[in-house]
Motif scaffolding. Structure first.
Motif, short mmCIF file in Angstrom:
data_model
loop_
_atom_site.label_atom_id
_atom_site.label_comp_id
_atom_site.label_asym_id
_atom_site.label_seq_id
_atom_site.Cartn_x
_atom_site.Cartn_y
_atom_site.Cartn_z
N GLY A 1 37.14 70.92 98.08
CA GLY A 1 38.59 71.05 98.08
C GLY A 1 39.26 69.88 97.38
O GLY A 1 38.61 69.06 96.72
N TRP A 2 40.58 69.78 97.55
CA TRP A 2 41.34 68.73 96.88
C TRP A 2 40.95 67.35 97.39
O TRP A 2 41.05 66.37 96.65
CB TRP A 2 42.84 68.97 97.06
CG TRP A 2 43.34 68.89 98.48
CD1 TRP A 2 43.47 69.92 99.37
CD2 TRP A 2 43.78 67.71 99.17
NE1 TRP A 2 43.96 69.46 100.57
CE2 TRP A 2 44.17 68.11 100.47
CE3 TRP A 2 43.89 66.38 98.81
CZ2 TRP A 2 44.65 67.21 101.42
CZ3 TRP A 2 44.37 65.47 99.76
CH2 TRP A 2 44.75 65.89 101.04
N GLU A 3 40.50 67.27 98.65
CA GLU A 3 40.14 65.95 99.20
C GLU A 3 38.97 65.33 98.43
O GLU A 3 39.00 64.14 98.10
CB GLU A 3 39.76 66.09 100.68
CG GLU A 3 40.90 66.55 101.58
CD GLU A 3 40.95 68.05 101.76
OE1 GLU A 3 41.61 68.51 102.71
OE2 GLU A 3 40.32 68.76 100.94
N ALA A 4 37.95 66.13 98.15
CA ALA A 4 36.79 65.60 97.43
C ALA A 4 37.16 65.22 96.00
O ALA A 4 36.73 64.19 95.48
CB ALA A 4 35.67 66.63 97.42
N SER A 5 37.99 66.05 95.37
CA SER A 5 38.39 65.78 93.98
C SER A 5 39.17 64.48 93.88
O SER A 5 38.87 63.62 93.04
CB SER A 5 39.23 66.95 93.46
OG SER A 5 39.68 66.68 92.14
N LEU A 6 40.17 64.29 94.74
CA LEU A 6 40.98 63.08 94.67
C LEU A 6 40.20 61.86 95.16
O LEU A 6 40.34 60.76 94.62
CB LEU A 6 42.26 63.25 95.50
CG LEU A 6 43.25 64.30 95.01
CD1 LEU A 6 44.52 64.28 95.87
CD2 LEU A 6 43.60 64.08 93.55
N GLY A 7 39.38 62.04 96.19
CA GLY A 7 38.61 60.92 96.71
C GLY A 7 37.59 60.38 95.72
O GLY A 7 37.25 59.19 95.75
N ALA A 8 37.13 61.24 94.81
CA ALA A 8 36.12 60.81 93.85
C ALA A 8 36.62 59.70 92.94
O ALA A 8 35.82 58.91 92.42
CB ALA A 8 35.67 62.01 93.00
N TRP A 9 37.94 59.59 92.76
CA TRP A 9 38.47 58.56 91.86
C TRP A 9 38.35 57.17 92.45
O TRP A 9 38.55 56.18 91.74
CB TRP A 9 39.92 58.89 91.50
CG TRP A 9 39.99 60.15 90.69
CD1 TRP A 9 40.33 61.40 91.12
CD2 TRP A 9 39.63 60.29 89.31
NE1 TRP A 9 40.23 62.30 90.10
CE2 TRP A 9 39.80 61.65 88.97
CE3 TRP A 9 39.19 59.40 88.33
CZ2 TRP A 9 39.54 62.15 87.70
CZ3 TRP A 9 38.93 59.89 87.05
CH2 TRP A 9 39.10 61.24 86.75
N SER A 10 38.01 57.06 93.73
CA SER A 10 37.74 55.73 94.30
C SER A 10 36.50 55.12 93.68
O SER A 10 36.36 53.89 93.62
CB SER A 10 37.59 55.82 95.82
OG SER A 10 36.46 56.63 96.15
N LEU A 11 35.58 55.95 93.19
CA LEU A 11 34.37 55.44 92.54
C LEU A 11 34.71 54.70 91.24
O LEU A 11 34.07 53.71 90.89
CB LEU A 11 33.40 56.58 92.25
CG LEU A 11 32.83 57.30 93.48
CD1 LEU A 11 31.95 58.47 93.05
CD2 LEU A 11 32.05 56.31 94.35
N LEU A 12 35.73 55.19 90.53
CA LEU A 12 36.15 54.51 89.31
C LEU A 12 36.69 53.11 89.63
O LEU A 12 36.43 52.15 88.90
CB LEU A 12 37.22 55.33 88.59
CG LEU A 12 37.71 54.79 87.24
CD1 LEU A 12 36.58 54.70 86.23
CD2 LEU A 12 38.84 55.67 86.70
N ALA A 13 37.40 52.99 90.74
CA ALA A 13 37.89 51.68 91.17
C ALA A 13 36.73 50.76 91.53
O ALA A 13 36.75 49.55 91.22
CB ALA A 13 38.84 51.84 92.36
#
Length: 421
Positions: free
Chosen positions: A180-192
């Motif tokens: 869902g949207w949670e996994a998609s948005l949360g994945a950008w923490s890896l870029l940080a």
């Protein structure tokens, strides 16, 4: 021979130092800057395609859903004035590292199953981006003093690349991760996290440099004095500082207003929503070219007045096309507005390094200009939506934006003067 008190070297440990620090290998430094820059817009752009799903998930109203994008912009303005104090106390390197880690934490907080966490994450993200917005121009000024404008173009371009990448990958990530949207948005923490790891060598070398400076001071070694950079006095009373702030603020207001409403403007005039989305995406892509080229030109000019007025005029022309012929002229408007918006972002950031004499001064001017800028910009999407609802159409909104483009031209004429604070 005795050394008198007057002959003893003067050493202070206030940071940041007003000289290039040569912290780590230039390639590693550049990699760190670019990875940090990728994060500075990605987590904002990634949420735009997901707003509808977030709204349905929590049962939010349209106004409450709009706050998901407005709150981070607002808190970029609130957090900006605090950053110069942080960099003076802890050093730019540690502040940047801390801000990137906080940004990653905010991305994760935003996807927790709670409305309170959603908005708290938006606040944290806004403050973290504010710190990075203000820290980076000063760091570029210090590390690349002879190529500050060109490097500003490189990292402002990278910010837009990150935004474009995030907007384009959010939906595919949702499908790929299956969460869902949670996994998609949360994945950008890896870029940080990747950016934080790449930035860590700068912090370690900065600590070694401070320890070395302290040892030299303790031994009373001969050499030139190292003194702290004093803040710009009376910056909030400076007409030049206000002109730069208004140029950035109103230019950003125009950008965020069109980010929020350009596809809707086109669709309301009869364009297919799918095509309207493509037009908007293409305009964002063109921004990359403007953000890269305009600071390069600015760095080669003694005065940037003509360049600033040109960006304002291009904004006005693009808005006028949307007003007069929104559907037939949509692709033309997308090109013109893309150059104007990307160029205005790059030029506004270039003003911060071109109108100051030191990294500390750049951080201070960045704090003021971005505080004013993002507080002004946050009013754009909300104000445009309210005006559209009150008048029943987009004509009044676009006419007002034309007037504001004229204000940008006046502010840019003053900001582009060949002088420093």
């Amino acid at each position: 021979m005795a050394v008198t008190r007057a002959q003893q070297p003067v050493v202070t440990t206030s940071l940041p130092l007003p000289v290039r620090s040569r912290l780590a290998h230039p390639a590693l430094l550049l990699t760190g800057i670019l990875l940090v820059a990728l994060n500075m817009r990605a987590c904002l752009a990634a949420v735009s395609p997901m707003v509808g799903e977030i709204q349905r998930s929590f049962g939010l109203s349209a106004t409450a859903s709009g706050l998901i994008t407005t709150v981070p912009v607002l808190f970029q303005g609130v957090g900006a004035p605090l950053t110069p104090r942080l960099t003076r106390r802890f050093g730019t390197e540690r502040v940047v590292l801390g801000a990137v880690l906080v940004l990653g934490a905010g991305v994760l907080l935003r996807v927790l199953p709670s409305v309170a966490a959603l908005y708290a994450g938006c606040v944290v993200i806004g403050v973290a981006i504010a710190v990075l917005n203000v820290s980076m121009p000063g760091l570029v000024k210090r590390e690349f003093p002879d190529r500050a404008a060109a490097m500003t173009g490189v990292y402002s371009t990278t910010m837009l690349v990150g935004a474009t990448m995030a907007a384009g990958l959010s939906v595919p990530l949702e499908h790929a991760l299956g969460g869902g949207w949670e996994a998609s948005l949360g994945a950008w923490s890896l870029l940080a996290l990747v950016a934080a790891v790449a930035w860590l060598p700068q912090v370690l070398r900065a600590r070694a440099a401070r320890d070395g400076a302290g040892a030299v001071g303790a031994l009373g070694a001969a050499g030139p004095p190292v003194t702290a950079v004093r803040p710009i006095q009376g910056i909030w009373r400076s007409p030049l500082a206000w002109q730069i702030s208004l140029f950035m603020g109103i230019s950003s207001l125009l950008v965020y207003t069109l980010v929020a409403w350009m596809p809707t403007v086109l669709a309301d005039h009869g364009m297919d929503r799918g095509e309207a989305g493509l037009v908007f995406a293409f305009s964002n892509l063109v921004q990359v070219a403007g953000a890269f080229l305009v600071p390069l030109f600015a760095g080669r000019m003694t005065s940037q007045r003509a360049l600033a007025v040109s960006m304002a005029l291009l904004n006005a022309v693009g808005i006028a096309v949307l007003l007069i012929a929104p559907v037939p002229g949509a692709w033309v408007a997308a090109v013109i507005l893309g150059v104007a918006q990307g160029g205005s972002l790059g030029l506004g950031l270039a003003f911060i390094v071109l109108r100051t004499d030191s990294a500390a001064g750049a951080a201070q001017l960045g704090g003021m200009s971005q505080a004013v800028g993002y507080l002004v910009a946050a009013a754009g999407p909300v104000g445009a939506g309210a005006l559209r609802q009150a008048t029943g159409g987009w004509t009044t909104v676009l006419v007002l934006m034309l007037v504001l483009a004229g204000v940008v031209a006046v502010a840019g004429w003053g900001a582009g003067r060949a002088r420093t604070l």
